[in-house]
Design a protein around this motif. Structure first.
Motif, PDB file in Angstrom:
ATOM      1  N   SER A  92      32.358  40.744  40.519  1.00 36.73           N
ATOM      2  CA  SER A  92      33.448  41.199  41.400  1.00 36.73           C
ATOM      3  C   SER A  92      33.540  40.345  42.654  1.00 36.73           C
ATOM      4  O   SER A  92      34.643  40.000  43.115  1.00 36.73           O
ATOM      5  CB  SER A  92      33.243  42.661  41.792  1.00 36.73           C
ATOM      6  OG  SER A  92      33.291  43.484  40.654  1.00 36.73           O
ATOM      7  N   ARG A  93      32.393  39.993  43.211  1.00 36.97           N
ATOM      8  CA  ARG A  93      32.384  39.203  44.448  1.00 36.97           C
ATOM      9  C   ARG A  93      32.939  37.796  44.212  1.00 36.97           C
ATOM     10  O   ARG A  93      33.688  37.269  45.034  1.00 36.97           O
ATOM     11  CB  ARG A  93      30.968  39.116  45.015  1.00 36.97           C
ATOM     12  CG  ARG A  93      30.523  40.328  45.789  1.00 36.97           C
ATOM     13  CD  ARG A  93      31.196  40.423  47.172  1.00 36.97           C
ATOM     14  NE  ARG A  93      30.704  39.372  48.056  1.00 36.97           N
ATOM     15  CZ  ARG A  93      31.486  38.530  48.726  1.00 36.97           C
ATOM     16  NH1 ARG A  93      32.809  38.584  48.575  1.00 36.97           N
ATOM     17  NH2 ARG A  93      30.966  37.621  49.533  1.00 36.97           N
ATOM     18  N   LEU A 142      35.131  36.901  41.969  1.00 32.54           N
ATOM     19  CA  LEU A 142      36.587  37.019  41.806  1.00 32.54           C
ATOM     20  C   LEU A 142      37.267  37.318  43.141  1.00 32.54           C
ATOM     21  O   LEU A 142      38.368  36.821  43.419  1.00 32.54           O
ATOM     22  CB  LEU A 142      36.899  38.100  40.770  1.00 32.54           C
ATOM     23  CG  LEU A 142      36.454  37.755  39.343  1.00 32.54           C
ATOM     24  CD1 LEU A 142      36.664  38.938  38.403  1.00 32.54           C
ATOM     25  CD2 LEU A 142      37.202  36.527  38.819  1.00 32.54           C
ATOM     26  N   GLU A 143      36.600  38.082  43.984  1.00 32.99           N
ATOM     27  CA  GLU A 143      37.142  38.364  45.319  1.00 32.99           C
ATOM     28  C   GLU A 143      37.200  37.084  46.165  1.00 32.99           C
ATOM     29  O   GLU A 143      38.222  36.790  46.802  1.00 32.99           O
ATOM     30  CB  GLU A 143      36.254  39.411  46.009  1.00 32.99           C
ATOM     31  CG  GLU A 143      36.684  39.758  47.429  1.00 32.99           C
ATOM     32  CD  GLU A 143      35.669  40.671  48.113  1.00 32.99           C
ATOM     33  OE1 GLU A 143      35.655  40.658  49.365  1.00 32.99           O
ATOM     34  OE2 GLU A 143      34.903  41.372  47.423  1.00 32.99           O
ATOM     35  N   ILE A 144      36.129  36.320  46.159  1.00 32.11           N
ATOM     36  CA  ILE A 144      36.070  35.084  46.941  1.00 32.11           C
ATOM     37  C   ILE A 144      37.140  34.097  46.503  1.00 32.11           C
ATOM     38  O   ILE A 144      37.736  33.392  47.329  1.00 32.11           O
ATOM     39  CB  ILE A 144      34.662  34.449  46.811  1.00 32.11           C
ATOM     40  CG1 ILE A 144      33.625  35.294  47.554  1.00 32.11           C
ATOM     41  CG2 ILE A 144      34.648  33.010  47.333  1.00 32.11           C
ATOM     42  CD1 ILE A 144      32.190  34.951  47.188  1.00 32.11           C
ATOM     43  N   THR A 145      37.402  34.057  45.215  1.00 36.31           N
ATOM     44  CA  THR A 145      38.357  33.072  44.675  1.00 36.31           C
ATOM     45  C   THR A 145      39.777  33.630  44.540  1.00 36.31           C
ATOM     46  O   THR A 145      40.626  32.994  43.912  1.00 36.31           O
ATOM     47  CB  THR A 145      37.891  32.568  43.299  1.00 36.31           C
ATOM     48  OG1 THR A 145      37.803  33.684  42.401  1.00 36.31           O
ATOM     49  CG2 THR A 145      36.541  31.885  43.398  1.00 36.31           C
ATOM     50  N   GLY A 146      40.038  34.784  45.130  1.00 39.66           N
ATOM     51  CA  GLY A 146      41.376  35.378  45.013  1.00 39.66           C
ATOM     52  C   GLY A 146      41.745  35.683  43.576  1.00 39.66           C
ATOM     53  O   GLY A 146      42.907  35.555  43.178  1.00 39.66           O
ATOM     54  N   LYS A 147      40.750  36.096  42.792  1.00 40.44           N
ATOM     55  CA  LYS A 147      40.876  36.452  41.372  1.00 40.44           C
ATOM     56  C   LYS A 147      41.203  35.273  40.461  1.00 40.44           C
ATOM     57  O   LYS A 147      41.440  35.451  39.265  1.00 40.44           O
ATOM     58  CB  LYS A 147      41.902  37.575  41.179  1.00 40.44           C
ATOM     59  CG  LYS A 147      41.524  38.874  41.874  1.00 40.44           C
ATOM     60  CD  LYS A 147      42.468  39.993  41.522  1.00 40.44           C
ATOM     61  CE  LYS A 147      42.026  41.295  42.194  1.00 40.44           C
ATOM     62  NZ  LYS A 147      42.938  42.416  41.887  1.00 40.44           N
ATOM     63  N   LYS A 148      41.197  34.070  41.008  1.00 45.84           N
ATOM     64  CA  LYS A 148      41.479  32.900  40.179  1.00 45.84           C
ATOM     65  C   LYS A 148      40.259  32.449  39.381  1.00 45.84           C
ATOM     66  O   LYS A 148      40.393  31.796  38.351  1.00 45.84           O
ATOM     67  CB  LYS A 148      41.983  31.746  41.055  1.00 45.84           C
ATOM     68  CG  LYS A 148      43.346  32.006  41.683  1.00 45.84           C
ATOM     69  CD  LYS A 148      43.758  30.823  42.538  1.00 45.84           C
ATOM     70  CE  LYS A 148      45.135  31.066  43.168  1.00 45.84           C
ATOM     71  NZ  LYS A 148      45.534  29.945  44.056  1.00 45.84           N
TER      72      LYS A 148
END
Length: 330
Positions: free
Chosen positions: A205-206, A208-214
């Motif tokens: 989750s972290r 995906l959060e850091i990468t803006g879900k990309k």
């Protein structure tokens, strides 16, 4: 062979697969006779690596017993085969090769590098295998590009710290995972842009959060089984999973069709596939050692162990409680 070279030596050997109890400090192992194409190195320091454990426990097969462990060391040239050029007795060298955890090692000079002045004792042995692994992976396994988000598992380990430094030097962003805040601080000091404590956070989750879900352009994973499923989740479209270690066990078989949804690549590189020729080795090893001599990279040594403490050193690295490189003083 010179009369100054003894007939027997102390070496770390195994005669069967198993736990650290199978490790033997043999004090009467024969000193190898060199062939005309070989050098004899009097070792001063040797590296400890997970591959030592893989050979000890039978994950990787040894060619024959008794088997001398070790895959990298530094020391001095003690004798030179008749057909070897470019070295003289007394030269300070570092190398990648088998049977390194011993007083003397014989090997062909394919993977032997001259150590430049300014590199402290033990640092070359702490750098060659893991530094070259990291450098070849960011250049060839997945060529990291400026601006990439890159996930580095076990970021406070030997290879992990090198990866964080190289990713930052390229201008990409390393997302580091580790099991403690202390380890993550070390990863940050070595170039990690973002840190995730997988003991207390949902690392998938972290990321995906850091990468803006990309997702990330690549994952460099030396952990293996326990992180593989999450790696596939956090990779971006056309991402690359570079799986290079088995710290939590080997990755189990999987259906290759699972890669199709995001056009993913999975690669299992080994360093030796990138340094097959003398030119390849000299280029990469020379770069690593010059970076060290110039003070442009930080080499973190966890502890220097006496050769007699090899079992403790293997136990420590296997516990995954260490940071940086473990080396043996011979």
């Amino acid at each position: 062979m010179s009369s100054a070279i003894p007939k027997t030596q102390t070496a770390v050997q195994i005669e069967a697969y198993g736990g650290v109890e199978v490790l033997q400090l043999k004090k009467d192992a024969p000193v190898p006779e060199i062939k005309p194409t070989e050098l004899l190195i009097k070792n001063e320091y040797a590296g400890i690596n997970f591959i030592d454990i893989y050979f000890r426990n039978g994950l990787y097969s040894v060619p024959a017993f008794p088997y001398t462990l070790g895959r990298e060391a530094e020391g001095r040239v003690a004798a030179i085969g008749d057909s070897v050029t470019g070295y003289k007795v007394g030269d300070r060298v570092a190398y990648i090769g088998a049977s390194a955890q011993a007083e003397y090692t014989a090997l062909e000079p394919l993977h032997v590098a001259q150590v430049p002045a300014g590199v402290e004792g033990g640092v070359a042995a702490a750098s060659l295998l893991q530094g070259l692994t990291a450098l070849t992976m960011v250049r060839e396994s997945y060529p990291v590009q400026k601006g990439d988000f890159i996930l580095v598992h076990a970021a406070a380990g030997g290879v992990g710290l090198w990866l964080c430094q190289f990713v930052r030097a390229i201008g990409a962003y390393a997302i580091a995972t580790a099991s403690t805040d202390k380890k993550l601080q070390l990863a940050k000091e070595n170039g990690a842009e973002f840190t995730i404590n997988y003991s207390t956070e949902d690392w998938v989750s972290r990321v995906l959060e850091i990468t803006g879900k990309k997702g990330v352009a690549a994952v460099f994973d030396g952990v293996g089984a326990s992180t593989f499923e999450g790696d596939l989740e956090v990779l971006a479209r056309k991402g690359s999973l570079v799986s290079f270690g088995n710290a939590s066990g080997p990755v189990p078989p999987f259906a290759i069709a699972r890669l199709a949804a995001k056009n993913l690549k999975v690669l299992r590189p080994q360093l030796f596939g990138y340094i097959v020729t003398r030119e390849e080795f000299e280029s990469y090893a020379g770069e690593i050692l010059e970076l060290i001599a110039a003070g442009k990279v930080n080499v973190k040594i966890h502890e220097v162990y006496p050769l007699a403490d090899v079992a403790r050193a293997q136990t420590d690295i296997e516990s995954r409680g260490t940071t940086g490189k473990l080396i043996l003083k011979i």
